[in-house]
Scaffold this active site. Structure first.
Site, PDB file in Angstrom:
ATOM      1  N   LYS A 280      15.560  37.448 -61.189  1.00  0.00           N
ATOM      2  CA  LYS A 280      14.761  36.456 -61.898  1.00  0.00           C
ATOM      3  C   LYS A 280      13.359  36.367 -61.298  1.00  0.00           C
ATOM      4  CE  LYS A 280      18.575  33.305 -63.021  1.00  0.00           C
ATOM      5  NZ  LYS A 280      18.404  33.245 -64.489  1.00  0.00           N
ATOM      6  N   ARG A 354      28.795  34.884 -68.695  1.00  0.00           N
ATOM      7  CA  ARG A 354      29.789  35.273 -69.693  1.00  0.00           C
ATOM      8  C   ARG A 354      30.888  36.147 -69.088  1.00  0.00           C
ATOM      9  NH1 ARG A 354      24.998  37.678 -73.068  1.00  0.00           N
ATOM     10  NH2 ARG A 354      24.143  35.830 -72.034  1.00  0.00           N
TER      11      ARG A 354
END
Length: 499
Positions: A280, A354
């Site tokens: 990130k 996920r």
């Protein structure tokens, strides 16, 4: 904060502050409309409240506060007249916001005790619950790592004014409001803890401690057990971290005679998310301690459910780990095999939530749970779509979707239904695995949900993407940091299913 009920006359209640309410009349009418308690107080004060409304000094707008010093005419030293806005728009959420604004106002005035009166527009139990929630949520702070907090005086005692006839109803509202607010604040504590403290192991420890206190069954799977179960998503994400993963199961058996497993709640528990190899940007990465907001909501909801004791079975599942970059981290191009046997092609290691949810959903579906509801700070796409006002709701069952929306309305938490059309599934088809980890930027929150759909088998299922609502940078009615979003909705859902 000590919250209790008094049946004294409104003019005789001794506290630092007496709080009464007023609304703004609908249509073109001028002035303000007072609650019955406010009318009694106004008469004792010579009509000063009505005069302020007539002159326009106080309009009764939502959150507006008028302070009146009683000068010995009443037992309380001050009266706060608080506006609720238009009379036909007063809802429980109005009173939650009112409670939060009251406690924040009190903090700046040095008041330590207050008496609240009943607003006439809502059911008295509902009003007491909403005000209690607002007071406790508004009073919340997270200052444990500051040597000197410089906090103003805290509101220590609140009493609700009631008649002998409705005293029990008010006490019931306070009890429920306190259970919901305490559980929400517990979830906020989990989110606000620094990631060097709240590791996956510590998150499991705190869930276990809560379970012992509230009488829940608790299992914690260590890495060896997770490997035995072949939870490839959880193991893949965690392999770059020095911190071992955990899989937490919390069980509430409110209907032990039932042969059905009951409701399953699944929370994403990434205690810190760097993005892994797909690192990130540095800006705001410190807020990635909140990437376990879904797990915090499930743990908090299980506390609230255990406190409120609905006659329904509920189980919470929390997969938890860190997502870190290192020489052992999983990579774009890897293929991971999930507990149910399906494989996922890794495209971007920052789409890790996920993967751990896939294992937990597979576990819950194989155990026969239905419905299954997962909560996750899953996608930036849902923030682009809905901002920080609503959470995205994806479901394969219209009835379950409506139940969640109604529970959210009761809790003061908003959800917006999102699509799960088959065409979106084409975006996550893989050339080398059963499913691809991401479907690209377009409809990213939808394709994330379509991936999760692969792991719920034939269970009724809903996915709540709370990326925009689990953490706040704008301390309007709530302290900056974790919000505990989802705790009260899940608890209200369990209560409604018990009925």
């Amino acid at each position: 904060m000590d919250i209790r009920v008094t049946t004294q006359a409104v003019n005789d209640v001794a506290s630092d502050v007496l709080i009464v309410t007023a609304t703004r009349p609908s249509g073109d009418q001028k002035g303000i409309s007072l609650s019955s308690a406010a009318t009694t107080v106004d008469q004792a004060l010579g009509g000063v409240i009505v005069d302020c409304g007539t002159s326009g000094e106080f309009k009764g707008n939502a959150g507006e506060i008028l302070t009146i010093h009683t000068l010995g005419k009443l037992a309380p030293r001050r009266v706060l007249v608080v506006g609720l806005g238009s009379a036909n728009k007063v809802m429980p959420q109005s009173l939650r916001k009112l409670g939060a604004s009251i406690v924040r106002h009190m903090r700046s005035t040095g008041a330590q005790s207050a008496t609240l009166t009943h607003d006439d527009t809502l059911d008295i139990t509902e009003a007491a619950q909403a005000l209690t929630e607002g007071l406790l949520l508004g009073a919340y702070t997270f200052r444990k790592y500051q040597r000197s907090t410089n906090e103003n005086t805290q509101l220590e005692a609140v009493q609700f004014l009631a008649s002998e006839r409705n005293k029990v109803a008010v006490e019931q509202g306070i009890q429920k409001g306190k259970a919901l607010a305490d559980a929400t604040n517990f979830a906020r504590d989990l989110v606000n803890e620094p990631p060097n403290v709240l590791t996956p192991t510590e998150l499991a420890n705190r869930a276990s401690a809560m379970a012992r206190e509230f009488g829940l069954e608790c299992e914690v799977f260590d890495k060896a057990k997770i490997e035995e179960l072949k939870m490839g998503g959880l193991l893949g994400v965690t392999q770059g971290s020095a911190q071992p993963p955990r899989f937490v199961i919390l069980r509430y058996r409110g209907a032990p005679e039932s042969t059905e497993p009951g409701l399953a709640l699944v929370g994403k528990g990434i205690t810190f998310d760097t993005g892994g190899i797909s690192l990130k940007p540095a800006a705001s990465m410190e807020t990635m301690k909140s990437d376990m907001g879904g797990a915090a909501a499930v743990i908090g909801a299980m506390q609230a459910i255990a406190a409120l004791k609905p006659k329904v079975n509920v189980t919470g599942f929390v997969p938890t780990c860190e997502n870190m970059p290192s020489g052992t981290a999983y990579r774009p191009g890897d293929i991971l095999r999930i507990l149910n046997g399906k494989t996922i092609e890794i495209v971007n290691t920052d789409a890790e939530g996920r993967l751990i949810l896939a294992d937990a959903l597979s576990y819950a579906s194989q155990e026969g749970y239905s419905p299954i509801i997962d909560l996750a700070t899953l996608t930036g796409g849902i923030v682009v779509a809905l901002g920080n006002v609503m959470s995205g709701l994806f479901s394969n069952d219209d009835g379950l979707q409506q139940q969640i929306i109604e529970a959210g309305h009761a809790a003061g938490e908003k959800f917006w239904p999102m699509p799960l059309d088959e065409e979106y599934g084409d975006l996550v088809k893989s050339d080398v695995a059963d499913v691809k980890q991401t479907g690209g930027r377009g409809a990213s929150s939808v394709t994330a949900a379509k991936i999760l759909e692969h792991f719920v088998s034939d269970a009724k299922w809903a996915h709540l993407d709370i990326a925009g609502t689990a953490f706040t940078e704008s301390p309007k009615n709530m302290e900056k940091g974790g919000t505990g979003f989802g705790v009260r909705t899940l608890a209200e859902l369990a209560l409604s299913r018990a009925q």
